[in-house]
Design an enzyme around this catalytic site. Structure first.
Site, PDB file in Angstrom:
ATOM      1  N   GLU A   1      13.198  -4.130  -2.840  1.00 21.45           N
ATOM      2  CA  GLU A   1      12.281  -4.329  -3.954  1.00 21.45           C
ATOM      3  C   GLU A   1      12.998  -4.195  -5.287  1.00 21.45           C
ATOM      4  O   GLU A   1      12.780  -4.969  -6.209  1.00 21.45           O
ATOM      5  CB  GLU A   1      11.139  -3.316  -3.879  1.00 21.45           C
ATOM      6  CG  GLU A   1      10.131  -3.456  -5.006  1.00 21.45           C
ATOM      7  CD  GLU A   1       9.038  -2.409  -4.908  1.00 21.45           C
ATOM      8  OE1 GLU A   1       7.897  -2.783  -4.649  1.00 21.45           O
ATOM      9  OE2 GLU A   1       9.336  -1.219  -5.082  1.00 21.45           O
TER      10      GLU A   1
ATOM     11  N   GLY B   1       0.829  -1.205   0.000  1.00 18.07           N
ATOM     12  CA  GLY B   1       0.000   0.000   0.000  1.00 18.07           C
ATOM     13  C   GLY B   1       0.860   1.250   0.000  1.00 18.07           C
ATOM     14  O   GLY B   1       0.906   1.976   1.001  1.00 18.07           O
TER      15      GLY B   1
ATOM     16  N   SER C   1       1.535   3.299  -3.414  1.00 15.47           N
ATOM     17  CA  SER C   1       1.110   4.252  -4.447  1.00 15.47           C
ATOM     18  C   SER C   1      -0.266   4.840  -4.153  1.00 15.47           C
ATOM     19  O   SER C   1      -1.141   4.165  -3.600  1.00 15.47           O
ATOM     20  CB  SER C   1       1.073   3.557  -5.820  1.00 15.47           C
ATOM     21  OG  SER C   1       2.353   3.088  -6.175  1.00 15.47           O
TER      22      SER C   1
END
Length: 418
Positions: free
Chosen positions: A266, A145, A147
């Protein structure tokens, strides 16, 4: 006919070449023997991660549980947190053995590669004891959660708010591009908890339970239909969603430091393995073109040569990064860091999708008699590759990171108030 389901061939032996001494060789032999005894024959050639509608979904989840029980899940984590403490070289060897056996390496996804490392780096002892085992077991499956609508790549401009009430955080707002929402039981969310602060201050990193939530219960997912016709993403709406303050990782209003840890993992976690999947797709296309007698065409050969050159570049770049990590050096300021890797594979995937559809010609326009109404492999590959240069930080953001942090160039003028 040509849009048949593409099986995933094993990576040719020339692609597996990590050799890092006797200890790593012993680990390779140990894991190879374990795979011989436990690898499920019915999952050979099956891809991971699994999609929402995959017929292999349940078997892959079961295979993941076997790996977890044997200690082959979250293997990079320290042993004190339930991991195996494997080095980057050992993990690369492990990936090679999965590839050689042609069985999927099931992982805990972003929970393993991004949330877990953030908890290990910034969580309290109590938070580590509670959250980390649940990631390894698969009880906690995370969606992201970060963007928000109208924020673009400017993550720090988020508007989703949170305020403290008793021992809870009350969250209101909207997120977008929530991937994997359909299987999530948890969500790692950035919320602005100090409205008077600006930019990177006043943000908190919160782990939000989402299982059993729905309309009217605090968290609502609204699926987004993609180019491929699937709905792997969703919009997420928070309406007075309540989360224990225990679930705030790091300190309240100090979540940006946790976010930086998450983003680094990421962008970097595909660096040493990105080439493997592309090599499989490359050889699948070669075999399809060979069956049509197209490999003698010089135009076909030229395009295939370009693609293979890019795959080899990704492989050697990954090995270079692996050598850096194996030497205990920080790779974040080197040219082969996560940002350059992300640019390379995402732009390659877009181009290869175009090449594959171009080479198979008119067959790429139809789904074929055996697959009516559904996308073929190359059609789906082409359409899904369009988003690779956007998600996880756009190619433009990655180039800014390289320019500013690797090359030492002046920072981009982002204007006042940003």
């Amino acid at each position: 006919m040509q849009n048949r389901v593409i099986s995933r061939p094993p990576v040719p032996p020339t692609e597996v070449a990590v050799n890092a001494g006797p200890e790593v060789a012993r680990f390779r032999q140990e894991f190879r023997e374990w795979l011989k005894q436990h690898a499920p024959a019915d999952l050979r050639g099956v891809a991971w991660p699994v999609s929402e509608h995959s017929p292999h979904r349940q078997r892959l989840l079961e295979w993941g549980n076997v790996l977890a029980e044997a200690g082959y899940m979250c293997v990079a984590w320290p042993t004190e947190y339930g991991g195996r403490g494997l080095s980057p070289t050992e993990i690369a060897v492990m990936n090679e053995e999965f590839d050689s056996a042609n069985v999927p390496r099931v992982t805990r996804g972003r929970a393993e590669t991004t949330v877990g490392p953030a908890i290990i780096a910034h969580g309290s002892p109590e938070q580590k004891a509670y959250f980390l085992p649940r990631i390894i077991s698969g009880e906690h499956v995370y969606s992201q959660g970060f963007s928000e609508p109208n924020s673009g790549s400017d993550l720090a401009s988020l508007r989703t708010s949170g305020f403290v009430e008793g021992d809870e955080l009350v969250i209101n707002g909207q997120k977008v591009w929530t991937s994997g929402y359909y299987e999530a039981t948890m969500m790692f969310v950035l919320v602005r908890t100090d409205p008077d602060s600006s930019r990177h201050s006043g943000i908190s990193y919160v782990l939000v339970p989402v299982k059993d939530n729905g309309p009217g219960t605090g968290v609502e997912f609204r699926p987004i239909r993609q180019l491929t016709g699937k709905s792997g993403f969703a919009e997420t709406f928070f309406e007075d969603a309540r989360v224990p303050l225990f679930n705030v990782i790091g300190q309240l209003n100090d979540g940006w430091r946790v976010t930086v840890t998450t983003l680094g993992h990421e962008r970097g976690n595909r660096a040493t393995t990105a080439h493997v999947g592309y090599a499989r797709d490359f050889w699948a296309l070669v075999e399809q073109l060979r069956s049509r007698g197209d490999l003698s065409n010089p135009v076909v050969r030229e395009k295939l040569a370009w693609a293979w050159t890019q795959i080899e570049t990704m492989r050697f770049s990954g090995l270079q990064l692996l050598a850096t990590l194996a030497a205990g050096q920080d790779a974040s300021s080197r040219a082969e860091n996560g940002s350059s890797t992300k640019i390379r594979w995402s732009e390659y995937a877009r181009r290869f999708g175009e090449i594959a559809l171009d080479l198979i010609g008119p067959d790429g326009l139809t789904s074929g008699n055996s697959n009516p109404g559904r996308l073929g492999h190359w059609q789906e590959s082409f359409l899904s590759s369009r988003s690779g240069t956007i998600w996880g930080g756009t190619a433009e953001v990655q180039r800014n990171i390289i320019a500013e942090r690797v090359l030492g160039m002046p920072k981009e003028n982002r204007g006042q108030g940003r």
